[in-house]
Design a protein around this motif. Structure first.
Motif, PDB file in Angstrom:
ATOM      1  N   GLU A  41      25.361   1.074  10.672  1.00 31.96           N
ATOM      2  CA  GLU A  41      26.804   0.894  10.474  1.00 31.96           C
ATOM      3  C   GLU A  41      27.104   0.008   9.259  1.00 31.96           C
ATOM      4  OE1 GLU A  41      30.922   1.281  11.366  1.00 31.96           O
ATOM      5  OE2 GLU A  41      29.185   2.349  12.176  1.00 31.96           O
ATOM      6  N   THR A  42      26.306  -1.033   9.070  1.00 30.19           N
ATOM      7  CA  THR A  42      26.601  -2.018   8.021  1.00 30.19           C
ATOM      8  C   THR A  42      25.856  -1.772   6.715  1.00 30.19           C
ATOM      9  OG1 THR A  42      24.825  -3.513   8.733  1.00 30.19           O
ATOM     10  CG2 THR A  42      26.996  -3.794   9.776  1.00 30.19           C
ATOM     11  N   GLY A  43      24.733  -1.070   6.793  1.00 22.87           N
ATOM     12  CA  GLY A  43      23.911  -0.898   5.596  1.00 22.87           C
ATOM     13  C   GLY A  43      23.145  -2.147   5.216  1.00 22.87           C
ATOM     14  N   ILE A  44      23.134  -3.151   6.099  1.00 20.34           N
ATOM     15  CA  ILE A  44      22.446  -4.417   5.822  1.00 20.34           C
ATOM     16  C   ILE A  44      21.136  -4.451   6.612  1.00 20.34           C
ATOM     17  CG2 ILE A  44      22.586  -6.940   5.930  1.00 20.34           C
ATOM     18  CD1 ILE A  44      25.652  -6.633   5.893  1.00 20.34           C
ATOM     19  N   LYS A  45      20.057  -4.760   5.922  1.00 19.88           N
ATOM     20  CA  LYS A  45      18.740  -4.779   6.552  1.00 19.88           C
ATOM     21  C   LYS A  45      18.527  -6.097   7.293  1.00 19.88           C
ATOM     22  CE  LYS A  45      13.807  -4.138   5.510  1.00 19.88           C
ATOM     23  NZ  LYS A  45      13.608  -3.153   6.593  1.00 19.88           N
ATOM     24  N   TYR A  46      18.087  -5.994   8.534  1.00 19.48           N
ATOM     25  CA  TYR A  46      17.775  -7.168   9.347  1.00 19.48           C
ATOM     26  C   TYR A  46      16.373  -7.688   9.031  1.00 19.48           C
ATOM     27  CZ  TYR A  46      21.653  -7.425  12.700  1.00 19.48           C
ATOM     28  OH  TYR A  46      22.869  -7.629  13.295  1.00 19.48           O
ATOM     29  N   VAL A  47      16.162  -8.964   9.327  1.00 21.72           N
ATOM     30  CA  VAL A  47      14.813  -9.517   9.412  1.00 21.72           C
ATOM     31  C   VAL A  47      14.360  -9.227  10.833  1.00 21.72           C
ATOM     32  CG1 VAL A  47      13.378 -11.591   9.288  1.00 21.72           C
ATOM     33  CG2 VAL A  47      15.317 -11.305   7.716  1.00 21.72           C
ATOM     34  N   ARG A  48      13.526  -8.188  10.977  1.00 23.55           N
ATOM     35  CA  ARG A  48      13.251  -7.629  12.293  1.00 23.55           C
ATOM     36  C   ARG A  48      11.950  -8.171  12.856  1.00 23.55           C
ATOM     37  NH1 ARG A  48      15.864  -1.766  12.943  1.00 23.55           N
ATOM     38  NH2 ARG A  48      15.365  -2.382  15.072  1.00 23.55           N
ATOM     39  N   MET A  49      12.083  -8.879  13.973  1.00 23.51           N
ATOM     40  CA  MET A  49      10.926  -9.517  14.602  1.00 23.51           C
ATOM     41  C   MET A  49      10.827  -9.153  16.084  1.00 23.51           C
ATOM     42  SD  MET A  49      11.214 -13.300  12.865  1.00 23.51           S
ATOM     43  CE  MET A  49      12.593 -13.726  13.912  1.00 23.51           C
ATOM     44  N   GLU A  50      11.532  -8.092  16.485  1.00 22.41           N
ATOM     45  CA  GLU A  50      11.591  -7.793  17.916  1.00 22.41           C
ATOM     46  C   GLU A  50      10.438  -6.933  18.404  1.00 22.41           C
ATOM     47  OE1 GLU A  50      14.182  -4.397  16.200  1.00 22.41           O
ATOM     48  OE2 GLU A  50      13.510  -6.401  15.651  1.00 22.41           O
ATOM     49  N   MET A  51       9.846  -6.119  17.543  1.00 22.58           N
ATOM     50  CA  MET A  51       8.845  -5.159  18.011  1.00 22.58           C
ATOM     51  C   MET A  51       7.489  -5.440  17.378  1.00 22.58           C
ATOM     52  SD  MET A  51       9.256  -1.042  18.230  1.00 22.58           S
ATOM     53  CE  MET A  51       8.105  -0.054  19.179  1.00 22.58           C
ATOM     54  N   GLY A  52       6.451  -5.462  18.218  1.00 25.29           N
ATOM     55  CA  GLY A  52       5.100  -5.766  17.747  1.00 25.29           C
ATOM     56  C   GLY A  52       4.380  -4.539  17.248  1.00 25.29           C
ATOM     57  N   VAL A  53       4.823  -4.000  16.130  1.00 25.05           N
ATOM     58  CA  VAL A  53       4.167  -2.833  15.539  1.00 25.05           C
ATOM     59  C   VAL A  53       3.508  -3.249  14.228  1.00 25.05           C
ATOM     60  CG1 VAL A  53       5.707  -1.170  16.616  1.00 25.05           C
ATOM     61  CG2 VAL A  53       6.302  -2.112  14.396  1.00 25.05           C
ATOM     62  N   PRO A  54       2.373  -2.659  13.899  1.00 21.43           N
ATOM     63  CA  PRO A  54       1.676  -3.047  12.666  1.00 21.43           C
ATOM     64  C   PRO A  54       2.528  -2.811  11.423  1.00 21.43           C
ATOM     65  CG  PRO A  54       0.240  -1.757  14.072  1.00 21.43           C
ATOM     66  CD  PRO A  54       1.607  -1.680  14.678  1.00 21.43           C
ATOM     67  N   GLY A  55       2.329  -3.651  10.440  1.00 17.82           N
ATOM     68  CA  GLY A  55       3.058  -3.505   9.188  1.00 17.82           C
ATOM     69  C   GLY A  55       2.145  -3.309   8.000  1.00 17.82           C
ATOM     70  N   LEU A  56       0.874  -2.994   8.259  1.00 21.52           N
ATOM     71  CA  LEU A  56      -0.101  -2.810   7.190  1.00 21.52           C
ATOM     72  C   LEU A  56      -0.652  -1.395   7.219  1.00 21.52           C
ATOM     73  CD1 LEU A  56      -2.075  -6.156   7.688  1.00 21.52           C
ATOM     74  CD2 LEU A  56      -0.223  -5.716   6.061  1.00 21.52           C
ATOM     75  N   GLU A  57      -1.151  -0.933   6.086  1.00 21.93           N
ATOM     76  CA  GLU A  57      -1.702   0.411   5.996  1.00 21.93           C
ATOM     77  C   GLU A  57      -3.061   0.488   6.695  1.00 21.93           C
ATOM     78  OE1 GLU A  57      -0.250   3.195   4.622  1.00 21.93           O
ATOM     79  OE2 GLU A  57       1.510   1.880   4.554  1.00 21.93           O
ATOM     80  N   PRO A  58      -3.350   1.626   7.344  1.00 21.78           N
ATOM     81  CA  PRO A  58      -4.669   1.780   7.973  1.00 21.78           C
ATOM     82  C   PRO A  58      -5.752   1.991   6.930  1.00 21.78           C
ATOM     83  CG  PRO A  58      -3.445   3.831   8.127  1.00 21.78           C
ATOM     84  CD  PRO A  58      -2.502   2.809   7.535  1.00 21.78           C
ATOM     85  N   SER A  59      -6.982   1.796   7.342  1.00 20.86           N
ATOM     86  CA  SER A  59      -8.115   1.995   6.442  1.00 20.86           C
ATOM     87  C   SER A  59      -8.295   3.475   6.120  1.00 20.86           C
ATOM     88  CB  SER A  59      -9.397   1.461   7.090  1.00 20.86           C
ATOM     89  OG  SER A  59     -10.532   1.900   6.385  1.00 20.86           O
ATOM     90  N   GLN A  60      -8.611   3.756   4.869  1.00 20.09           N
ATOM     91  CA  GLN A  60      -8.874   5.133   4.449  1.00 20.09           C
ATOM     92  C   GLN A  60     -10.101   5.703   5.153  1.00 20.09           C
ATOM     93  OE1 GLN A  60      -6.565   6.464   2.376  1.00 20.09           O
ATOM     94  NE2 GLN A  60      -7.506   8.485   2.708  1.00 20.09           N
ATOM     95  N   ILE A  61     -10.972   4.808   5.610  1.00 19.59           N
ATOM     96  CA  ILE A  61     -12.183   5.248   6.317  1.00 19.59           C
ATOM     97  C   ILE A  61     -11.823   6.096   7.528  1.00 19.59           C
ATOM     98  CG2 ILE A  61     -14.201   4.458   7.643  1.00 19.59           C
ATOM     99  CD1 ILE A  61     -14.119   1.897   5.890  1.00 19.59           C
ATOM    100  N   GLY A  62     -10.875   5.610   8.323  1.00 15.69           N
ATOM    101  CA  GLY A  62     -10.462   6.341   9.507  1.00 15.69           C
ATOM    102  C   GLY A  62      -9.724   7.623   9.160  1.00 15.69           C
ATOM    103  N   ILE A  63      -8.858   7.551   8.174  1.00 10.96           N
ATOM    104  CA  ILE A  63      -8.075   8.725   7.779  1.00 10.96           C
ATOM    105  C   ILE A  63      -8.996   9.846   7.310  1.00 10.96           C
ATOM    106  CG2 ILE A  63      -6.391   9.589   6.114  1.00 10.96           C
ATOM    107  CD1 ILE A  63      -5.154   6.750   6.144  1.00 10.96           C
ATOM    108  N   ASP A  64      -9.945   9.504   6.443  1.00 11.33           N
ATOM    109  CA  ASP A  64     -10.859  10.519   5.909  1.00 11.33           C
ATOM    110  C   ASP A  64     -11.703  11.146   7.014  1.00 11.33           C
ATOM    111  OD1 ASP A  64      -9.885  10.053   3.383  1.00 11.33           O
ATOM    112  OD2 ASP A  64     -11.551   8.754   2.761  1.00 11.33           O
ATOM    113  N   ALA A  65     -12.186  10.320   7.943  1.00 11.97           N
ATOM    114  CA  ALA A  65     -13.012  10.848   9.032  1.00 11.97           C
ATOM    115  C   ALA A  65     -12.206  11.765   9.940  1.00 11.97           C
ATOM    116  CB  ALA A  65     -13.609   9.694   9.836  1.00 11.97           C
ATOM    117  N   GLU A  66     -10.941  11.421  10.133  1.00 12.66           N
ATOM    118  CA  GLU A  66     -10.100  12.257  10.986  1.00 12.66           C
ATOM    119  C   GLU A  66      -9.796  13.593  10.311  1.00 12.66           C
ATOM    120  OE1 GLU A  66      -6.182  11.633  13.769  1.00 12.66           O
ATOM    121  OE2 GLU A  66      -7.100   9.862  12.860  1.00 12.66           O
ATOM    122  N   ILE A  67      -9.524  13.555   9.021  1.00 14.04           N
ATOM    123  CA  ILE A  67      -9.284  14.795   8.271  1.00 14.04           C
ATOM    124  C   ILE A  67     -10.506  15.693   8.328  1.00 14.04           C
ATOM    125  CG2 ILE A  67      -8.934  15.728   5.949  1.00 14.04           C
ATOM    126  CD1 ILE A  67      -7.154  13.271   5.385  1.00 14.04           C
TER     127      ILE A  67
END
Length: 438
Positions: A41-67
């Motif tokens: 509604e506001t277009g303003i980004k919050y400083v969001r600390m409510e959800m414990g989800v990762p904020g970093l990229e996964p290792s390419q090692i896992g991605i390549d093995a899965e592919i």
């Protein structure tokens, strides 16, 4: 009308539209939905600390093995319920290399994240002994685990460990166990949401009492090796991830890929059952399962009833990352150390603007900087603080929904906060402090 960083009337309207009885008692997902609506509604980004989800990229090692696994055609095949051999091998190696505990591959069972692992564990541990039907949570803890028990119609008890650290833990824990109805003790270490880490003395107390009262310990290691005060990144070398497994055979662990390996979206974790517990027979299990052997009932009774296996390709991705960690070619701890650095900076911003850290010590040592920290503000309850912070573009969750008795406090997660938001956080908290200090 108040002049707040986020338009006052918009926030007020969205809170009313949410139909939440209390913003301060809202679940994590309910708060996520509410903040999403305000941001839209506001277009303003919050400083969001409510959800414990990762904020970093996964290792390419896992991605390549899965592919590569997908290219081999595994998507068309059901995986074996007990896991692909490559993964089971690397889980057992990982437990030895980073926890210094020997475990048979048989007891290493992949799960659809630690949440499925917890659900399966509840289905079995609460049925091993007809007289023991209650889970004891050493809180604060992950609210959804209690929700799982409510859905299952199972009993639980809980106490906040804040005032029972060190030598005080034994008497408090024993006061529950001696009633004879506790089937299992559950805690996370490092802890969600407080980030406390049990000391060896406390783990020894838990282990000894678990043996004395024949109770199973469910050790939730969702934040494996993320006590950044110690370097737990070298396979086969001390220090190791602290564990109750050094003090009892009555244990099972839940190890997640979500945080330490930034693999949350692929929904894979592992349940690790001690060799002694896996083979142990509980006649009362036959009330619900075809076998009275704990491990068999867990795998072919509980886990199998919840899913026909963990995503086939994801098992190969996780196995590849574990193998690299075991071989010493992938420092998974270093890849997530950023969380600790961000926590250190953010805690400073909060405390410089009138806030207090609620859980601040591990017995006589300062708490580590990690994925979570806890905050309070003088004169406001946790419920009041959450709602007030929404008008200032900051979101978190109440400690009250985690089993904490510190009802003045909030849990803040650092993972989704970007470094370029630190200046916004500082400006908003300064304004909040100006508007609320006595």
């Amino acid at each position: 009308m108040k002049n707040t960083p986020i338009p006052f009337e918009v926030v007020k309207q969205k809170i009313q539209e949410s139909k939440l009885p209390s913003v301060g008692k809202a679940s994590i997902r309910e708060l996520v939905k509410l903040v999403n609506e305000i941001e839209k509604e506001t277009g303003i980004k919050y400083v969001r600390m409510e959800m414990g989800v990762p904020g970093l990229e996964p290792s390419q090692i896992g991605i390549d093995a899965e592919i590569e696994a997908l290219k081999r055609g595994v998507a068309s095949k059901y995986p074996m319920i007990d896991g692909v051999p490559e993964l089971k091998k690397e889980i057992a190696r990982f437990v030895k290399n980073f926890i210094n505990i020997d475990v048979d591959e048989q007891g290493c069972i992949p799960t659809v994240g630690s949440m499925q692992g917890a659900m399966a564990a509840f289905l079995v541990v609460n049925r091993c002994n007809a007289t023991k039907d209650t889970i004891l949570f050493i809180d604060p803890g992950f609210p959804v685990q209690k929700q799982q028990l409510r859905v299952l119609g199972m009993n639980y008890e809980t106490f906040d460990v804040y005032n029972f650290r060190g030598d005080k833990l034994r008497d408090k824990l024993e006061s529950y166990l001696k009633k004879g109805n506790i089937s299992a003790i559950l805690y996370s270490n490092p802890n969600n949401p407080s980030w406390i880490c049990f000391t060896e003395k406390e783990l020894q107390t838990i282990g000894e009492l678990a043996t004395t009262y024949d109770t199973i310990v469910i050790e939730d290691l969702a934040y494996f090796a993320m006590d950044f005060r110690k370097d737990l990144s070298k396979p086969g070398q001390s220090p190791f991830q602290p564990t109750v497994a050094n003090y009892t055979q009555n244990w099972l662990m839940l190890i997640s890929s979500s945080k330490a390996f930034s693999y949350a979206g692929q929904r894979i974790g592992t349940m690790v059952i001690s060799n002694g517990l896996y083979k142990r027979r509980y006649p009362d299990l036959k009330r619900y399962f075809t076998s009275d052997e704990f491990g068999y009932a867990m795998l072919y009774g509980a886990v199998y009833s919840l899913s026909s296996g963990v995503c086939h390709s994801t098992q190969y991705g996780f196995a590849a990352m574990l193998k690299a960690a075991n071989d010493g070619t992938f420092n998974f701890v270093e890849s997530v150390r950023e969380y600790g650095e961000k926590a250190r900076i953010m805690k400073k911003i909060f405390t410089e603007n009138g806030f207090t850290i609620v859980y601040d010590m591990d017995e006589d040592k300062p708490l580590a900087d990690g994925f979570y920290f806890t905050i309070s503000y003088p004169g406001l309850t946790g419920e009041q603080l959450i709602e007030e912070l929404l008008y200032y573009g900051v979101s978190a969750i109440s400690l009250a929904i985690t089993g904490s008795e510190r009802t003045e406090g909030l849990r803040a997660c650092v993972s989704q906060v970007q470094r370029n938001q630190f200046s916004d956080l500082e400006v908003r908290l300064k304004r909040f402090n100006q508007d609320h200090r006595n």
